[in-house]
Design a protein around this motif. Structure first.
Motif, PDB file in Angstrom:
ATOM      1  N   UNK A  69      79.951  46.214  43.987  1.00 14.66           N
ATOM      2  CA  UNK A  69      79.111  45.170  44.555  1.00 14.66           C
ATOM      3  C   UNK A  69      77.988  45.838  45.318  1.00 14.66           C
ATOM      4  N   UNK A  70      76.786  45.297  45.198  1.00 14.77           N
ATOM      5  CA  UNK A  70      75.659  45.870  45.927  1.00 14.77           C
ATOM      6  C   UNK A  70      75.719  45.460  47.392  1.00 14.77           C
ATOM      7  N   UNK A  73      75.452  41.874  48.003  1.00 19.44           N
ATOM      8  CA  UNK A  73      76.503  41.006  47.480  1.00 19.44           C
ATOM      9  C   UNK A  73      76.443  40.700  46.000  1.00 19.44           C
ATOM     10  N   UNK A  74      75.595  41.361  45.245  1.00 23.23           N
ATOM     11  CA  UNK A  74      75.497  41.109  43.803  1.00 23.23           C
ATOM     12  C   UNK A  74      76.431  42.039  43.032  1.00 23.23           C
ATOM     13  N   UNK A  75      76.934  41.573  41.894  1.00 26.18           N
ATOM     14  CA  UNK A  75      77.784  42.448  41.069  1.00 26.18           C
ATOM     15  C   UNK A  75      76.954  43.579  40.472  1.00 26.18           C
ATOM     16  N   UNK A  76      77.578  44.738  40.355  1.00 21.31           N
ATOM     17  CA  UNK A  76      76.914  45.913  39.799  1.00 21.31           C
ATOM     18  C   UNK A  76      77.820  46.520  38.748  1.00 21.31           C
ATOM     19  N   UNK A  77      77.324  46.654  37.531  1.00 22.28           N
ATOM     20  CA  UNK A  77      78.078  47.252  36.437  1.00 22.28           C
ATOM     21  C   UNK A  77      77.391  48.550  36.035  1.00 22.28           C
ATOM     22  N   UNK A 123      78.026  54.502  51.959  1.00 26.64           N
ATOM     23  CA  UNK A 123      79.402  54.611  52.393  1.00 26.64           C
ATOM     24  C   UNK A 123      79.504  54.967  53.863  1.00 26.64           C
ATOM     25  N   UNK A 124      80.731  55.178  54.299  1.00 21.84           N
ATOM     26  CA  UNK A 124      81.046  55.640  55.645  1.00 21.84           C
ATOM     27  C   UNK A 124      80.621  54.679  56.747  1.00 21.84           C
ATOM     28  N   UNK A 125      80.534  53.398  56.426  1.00 28.34           N
ATOM     29  CA  UNK A 125      80.202  52.380  57.427  1.00 28.34           C
ATOM     30  C   UNK A 125      80.468  51.007  56.834  1.00 28.34           C
ATOM     31  N   UNK A 126      80.125  49.989  57.572  1.00 28.02           N
ATOM     32  CA  UNK A 126      80.295  48.606  57.131  1.00 28.02           C
ATOM     33  C   UNK A 126      79.045  48.119  56.406  1.00 28.02           C
ATOM     34  N   UNK A 127      79.212  47.090  55.596  1.00 27.40           N
ATOM     35  CA  UNK A 127      78.124  46.581  54.764  1.00 27.40           C
ATOM     36  C   UNK A 127      76.923  46.094  55.573  1.00 27.40           C
ATOM     37  N   UNK A 144      71.572  49.320  45.637  1.00 25.61           N
ATOM     38  CA  UNK A 144      72.430  50.127  46.509  1.00 25.61           C
ATOM     39  C   UNK A 144      73.826  49.541  46.452  1.00 25.61           C
ATOM     40  N   UNK A 145      74.785  50.346  46.042  1.00 26.54           N
ATOM     41  CA  UNK A 145      76.171  49.934  45.959  1.00 26.54           C
ATOM     42  C   UNK A 145      76.810  50.060  47.343  1.00 26.54           C
ATOM     43  N   UNK A 146      77.541  49.042  47.745  1.00 21.92           N
ATOM     44  CA  UNK A 146      78.312  49.092  48.989  1.00 21.92           C
ATOM     45  C   UNK A 146      79.668  49.702  48.663  1.00 21.92           C
ATOM     46  N   UNK A 147      79.887  50.914  49.121  1.00 22.91           N
ATOM     47  CA  UNK A 147      81.110  51.643  48.797  1.00 22.91           C
ATOM     48  C   UNK A 147      81.930  51.892  50.064  1.00 22.91           C
ATOM     49  N   UNK A 148      82.241  50.808  50.765  1.00 20.56           N
ATOM     50  CA  UNK A 148      82.996  50.915  52.019  1.00 20.56           C
ATOM     51  C   UNK A 148      84.330  51.617  51.832  1.00 20.56           C
ATOM     52  N   UNK A 149      84.983  51.413  50.710  1.00 20.56           N
ATOM     53  CA  UNK A 149      86.287  52.037  50.453  1.00 20.56           C
ATOM     54  C   UNK A 149      86.179  53.440  49.879  1.00 20.56           C
ATOM     55  N   UNK A 150      84.979  53.880  49.536  1.00 19.44           N
ATOM     56  CA  UNK A 150      84.775  55.236  49.051  1.00 19.44           C
ATOM     57  C   UNK A 150      85.185  55.480  47.612  1.00 19.44           C
ATOM     58  N   UNK A 151      85.366  54.425  46.820  1.00 26.43           N
ATOM     59  CA  UNK A 151      85.818  54.605  45.436  1.00 26.43           C
ATOM     60  C   UNK A 151      84.788  55.333  44.561  1.00 26.43           C
ATOM     61  N   UNK A 152      83.522  54.989  44.722  1.00 28.79           N
ATOM     62  CA  UNK A 152      82.490  55.657  43.917  1.00 28.79           C
ATOM     63  C   UNK A 152      82.313  57.090  44.412  1.00 28.79           C
ATOM     64  N   UNK A 153      82.371  57.278  45.722  1.00 27.59           N
ATOM     65  CA  UNK A 153      82.284  58.643  46.272  1.00 27.59           C
ATOM     66  C   UNK A 153      83.402  59.508  45.690  1.00 27.59           C
ATOM     67  N   UNK A 154      84.622  58.981  45.632  1.00 31.86           N
ATOM     68  CA  UNK A 154      85.756  59.730  45.070  1.00 31.86           C
ATOM     69  C   UNK A 154      85.532  60.023  43.595  1.00 31.86           C
ATOM     70  N   UNK A 155      85.033  59.041  42.872  1.00 36.74           N
ATOM     71  CA  UNK A 155      84.786  59.204  41.435  1.00 36.74           C
ATOM     72  C   UNK A 155      83.894  60.405  41.158  1.00 36.74           C
TER      73      UNK A 155
END
Length: 194
Positions: A69-70, A73-77, A123-127, A144-155
């Motif tokens: 999600x950006x 709030x928009x979906x990002x594929x 990442x590393x903060x709130x949306x 800009x992807x919101x990666x609060x959980x760090x999933x894309x960073x881990x990828x």
């Protein structure tokens, strides 16, 4: 008694190392290292047969087989990035180095619109802080992807903010690292489009 005072200091130093604004120079990777998905094995440069196609019918490499999600709030594929060189800019809203990279990253995105994908990965903060960063830095012209959980960073095995991962049109990592002030980003992108 001494061990009790050293342990907190050692832990604090380790955390600072992991979260400090990046200052090291980047590395070039011809093997796609640093871009391997966490649980979806095999080489990121190899297309995944079941992933379908991305933009303009391009085969989607496994590294781009994710959605998010950006910050607005928009979906990002990420599959839609397939077939073009892609700049992934990993940043944190409170990072002064990231703020210093914003203008050059936005310029590269504008100068290469339609030829190169540029995507911020916050990442590393709130949306809410991520949205403020985008507004304050004038970087809203690209997603800009919101990666609060760090999933894309881990990828992409990113461990510090102000970090760029640049993929060629096949999804192979051709550069990863810090570019202070974004200096050199335009040249690296030009090498993929020219």
């Amino acid at each position: 008694m001494r061990a009790r005072t050293l342990l907190p200091a050692t832990l604090a130093a380790a955390l600072l190392t992991l979260t400090a604004c990046g200052s090291g120079e980047g590395s070039t990777s011809g093997s796609g290292a640093g871009a391997a998905p966490t649980s979806e094995a095999s080489s990121p440069a190899q297309p995944a047969a079941s992933n379908g196609s991305g933009a303009e019918g391009a085969q989607v490499p496994k590294v781009l087989n994710f959605s998010a999600t950006t910050v607005d709030g928009k979906p990002f594929d990420a599959k839609m990035l397939a077939g073009k060189p892609t700049v992934l800019w990993f940043w944190a809203p409170w990072c002064p180095t990231c703020k210093g990279q914003a203008a050059e990253t936005a310029k590269v995105a504008a100068d290469n619109a339609g030829k190169v994908n540029v995507v911020g990965v916050a990442g590393l903060d709130k949306n809410a802080a991520m949205r403020d960063f985008v507004a304050d830095t004038g970087t809203g012209s690209f997603p800009h992807v919101s990666d609060e959980n760090g999933e894309v960073w881990k990828r992409f095995e990113v461990t510090q903010q102000s970090h760029y991962v640049i993929l060629d049109k096949t999804g192979k990592t051709v550069y990863e690292g810090v570019l202070p002030g974004g200096k050199g980003l335009a040249d690296k992108v030009a090498g993929l489009t020219g």
